[in-house]
Design an enzyme around this catalytic site. Structure first.
Site, PDB file in Angstrom:
ATOM      1  N   GLN A 189      -2.231   3.456   5.652  1.00 32.24           N
ATOM      2  CA  GLN A 189      -1.958   4.643   6.450  1.00 32.24           C
ATOM      3  C   GLN A 189      -1.325   5.760   5.624  1.00 32.24           C
ATOM      4  O   GLN A 189      -0.823   5.540   4.522  1.00 32.24           O
ATOM      5  CB  GLN A 189      -1.016   4.288   7.600  1.00 32.24           C
ATOM      6  CG  GLN A 189      -1.671   3.463   8.701  1.00 32.24           C
ATOM      7  CD  GLN A 189      -0.746   3.268   9.881  1.00 32.24           C
ATOM      8  OE1 GLN A 189      -0.049   2.282   9.978  1.00 32.24           O
ATOM      9  NE2 GLN A 189      -0.750   4.223  10.788  1.00 32.24           N
ATOM     10  N   HIS A 190      -1.369   6.951   6.210  1.00 31.99           N
ATOM     11  CA  HIS A 190      -0.554   8.104   5.819  1.00 31.99           C
ATOM     12  C   HIS A 190      -1.001   8.853   4.561  1.00 31.99           C
ATOM     13  O   HIS A 190      -0.668  10.020   4.414  1.00 31.99           O
ATOM     14  CB  HIS A 190       0.917   7.720   5.601  1.00 31.99           C
ATOM     15  CG  HIS A 190       1.563   6.976   6.704  1.00 31.99           C
ATOM     16  ND1 HIS A 190       1.628   7.461   8.002  1.00 31.99           N
ATOM     17  CD2 HIS A 190       2.179   5.764   6.733  1.00 31.99           C
ATOM     18  CE1 HIS A 190       2.272   6.590   8.759  1.00 31.99           C
ATOM     19  NE2 HIS A 190       2.596   5.552   8.027  1.00 31.99           N
ATOM     20  N   ASP A 197      -4.041   0.377   8.843  1.00 31.02           N
ATOM     21  CA  ASP A 197      -3.990  -1.059   8.575  1.00 31.02           C
ATOM     22  C   ASP A 197      -3.284  -1.863   9.668  1.00 31.02           C
ATOM     23  O   ASP A 197      -3.765  -2.932  10.071  1.00 31.02           O
ATOM     24  CB  ASP A 197      -3.379  -1.349   7.205  1.00 31.02           C
ATOM     25  CG  ASP A 197      -2.055  -0.630   6.946  1.00 31.02           C
ATOM     26  OD1 ASP A 197      -1.520   0.036   7.873  1.00 31.02           O
ATOM     27  OD2 ASP A 197      -1.555  -0.711   5.815  1.00 31.02           O
TER      28      ASP A 197
END
EC number: 2.7.1.17
Length: 515
Positions: free
Chosen positions: A71-72, A281
């Site tokens: 992520q991110h 995830d």
């Protein structure tokens, strides 16, 4: 047999599972490594994906695919579809000051109200603010911002840099899903749409969502875009300046795109193959575990995460809980801790034992470890937010200082920190009926037994598996059949709830003293 593919493009590696869509049985699999570091060229992920697909025997017999990913991370693209700089990953902390600045400018409560979360250094918005301040020339070139799995999905379908992909840089073909979008800090999780003002606050330039007239349509599986229609998909620097920065279209759980052109790097992938939106995830892992409302997932790896499926959105102005969306149309409030399995690593080294022996020592001690408490902030802590903290031992006496009590205190301290995270989630009204324990430490006999005592809930420990990739395969099956599959989950152990409130109370007493 109908086959689907699920991908986990994680921080460390890329895993590909080829799965029987009817049963969830893994038919074959492949893996490839990613480079180390907190800033990585996305092209390395693309090469690893192709390598892992080859190792899994290719995709020639696969009817749908989806990608779960870390992520991110910030993937910034210019008007020609080229990556402007190495992607900043979730664990790159150079944007910590940017996170504080954004929070100060808007206010933590307002951020939580509008996005469900308060920015921290891992979130995409903070990395965009860092780019604006630290690399203004690069920031001025940004035409689109994607997350890692968004970019891989885009490339998989045939899009990419000018001259390096069959269909070129059609930026409004970027897609994402609710779960990963909710980790940007410019997505309204409750409403399911971007907050464009917050995206502009991050980078200092207007942003735009995809054209709503081009919504996902299953009929597109039979149609391919005309890559020569440049007027329909402007990519010049002037058009970007006036149109704003492109954000990926957010697709629903059963919506999909298709592979729109043959891809030289992945020759086995057939045009027309359905491609799911993908997922972050943790959301993909929840799908892979078939988590439903009331289920709590506790993942114990290098760091720890606690997340629960909620039917309603949550917002926590304290910032302890990230009010993410899930990949199934619900919500996934999450708490992360920095100190998890490595707490056990450190104490095992101290005692000169392996992990099996550490578990035996811990189980030989009584609950509460004779009054010994380990507050396990070896590398500072994120939840609670104590970045400069260090680990502390309390309650040592001549009688209590034994190898057994030290081993037990390590397990209890690690799990009490995670249980504090679950408390933060349940205080927001999220139900918690059972624990699904995954991650590298989950198969420790001591961790499972103590978890049933610390959490006071039934604990299910699934067999070790690639649950992020499995969750992506669930999504691929969903877009193929129109229904979310519910595959059987192999269980390694089940433990009844064995609440020992004295353990939590003992830990809390010392935690208050050092807060």
């Amino acid at each position: 047999m109908t086959l689907v593919a699920g991908v986990d493009s994680s921080t460390q590696s890329c895993k590909v599972l080829i799965v029987d869509a009817a049963s969830g049985r893994v038919v074959r699999e492949g893996r490839a490594a990613h480079p180390d570091g907190t800033a990585v060229p996305p092209e390395a992920w693309w090469r690893a994906l192709a390598e892992a697909i080859d190792a899994a025997g290719g995709l020639a017999d696969v009817d749908a695919i989806a990608i779960g990913g870390q992520q991110h991370g910030m993937v910034a693209l210019d008007a020609d579809g080229r990556v402007i700089r190495d992607a900043l990953l979730w664990n790159d902390t150079r944007s910590a000051a940017a996170a504080a600045a954004l929070t100060d400018e808007l206010g933590a409560a307002e951020y939580a109200r509008r996005t469900g979360s308060v920015p921290v250094a891992s979130f995409t918005a903070t990395k965009l603010r860092w780019l604006r301040d630290a690399e203004p020339e690069n920031a001025a070139r940004v035409a689109a911002v994607a997350l890692p799995h968004d970019w891989l999905t885009w490339r998989l379908r045939g899009y990419g840099p000018t001259g390096e992909s069959p269909l070129g840089p059609v930026l409004d073909e970027l897609v994402t899903d609710r779960s990963d979008a909710s980790g940007t800090a410019y997505f309204d999780t409750a409403r399911g749409e971007y907050d464009l003002e917050l995206a502009q606050l991050a980078l200092g330039r207007p942003a735009r969502a995809a054209d709503p007239s081009r919504e996902a349509d299953p009929a597109r599986a039979a149609a391919q875009p005309d890559p020569t229609a440049a007027s329909a998909h402007p990519t010049s620097a002037d058009s970007v300046r006036f149109a704003g920065i492109q954000l990926p279209r957010v697709l629903g759980p059963a919506e999909f795109r298709v592979v729109d052109a043959p891809i030289p790097a992945i020759r086995t992938l057939r045009p027309g193959t359905r491609v799911g939106a993908g997922a972050g995830d943790n959301a993909a892992a929840a799908l892979g575990l078939d988590a439903r409302p009331g289920d709590v997932v506790v993942s114990i790896g290098t760091s720890g995460t606690v997340f629960a499926v909620s039917e309603t959105p949550v917002a926590d102005p304290s910032g302890a809980v990230a009010g993410f969306a899930d990949a199934a149309g619900a919500f996934l409030p999450l708490v992360a801790t920095l100190n998890a399995a490595r707490v056990l690593d450190a104490v095992a080294r101290l005692l000169g034992v392996d992990h099996g022996q550490l578990a035996e020592l811990a189980l030989a001690a009584a609950p509460g470890a004779g009054g010994v408490v380990l507050q396990p902030y070896f590398e500072g802590e994120r939840t609670p937010n104590l970045p400069d903290a260090t680990a502390s031992l309390f309650g040592l006496t001549l009688a209590s200082t034994t190898r057994e009590n030290l081993a037990r205190a390590a397990v209890e301290g690690m799990l009490c920190g995670l249980a504090d995270g679950l408390d933060a989630v349940t205080r927001l009204g999220v139900p918690a009926a059972s624990i699904r324990l995954i991650g590298g430490a989950a198969r420790s006999r001591a961790v499972g037994a103590v978890a049933a005592q610390v959490f006071g809930l039934p604990v299910v420990i699934p067999e070790p598996g690639e649950y992020v990739a499995r969750g992506a395969a669930v999504q691929a099956t969903w877009v193929l059949t129109g229904e979310r599959p519910s595959w059987p989950l192999d269980t390694w152990a089940e433990l009844a709830a064995d609440p020992r409130p004295e353990v939590r109370a003992q830990y809390a007493a010392h935690a208050v003293r050092t807060a």
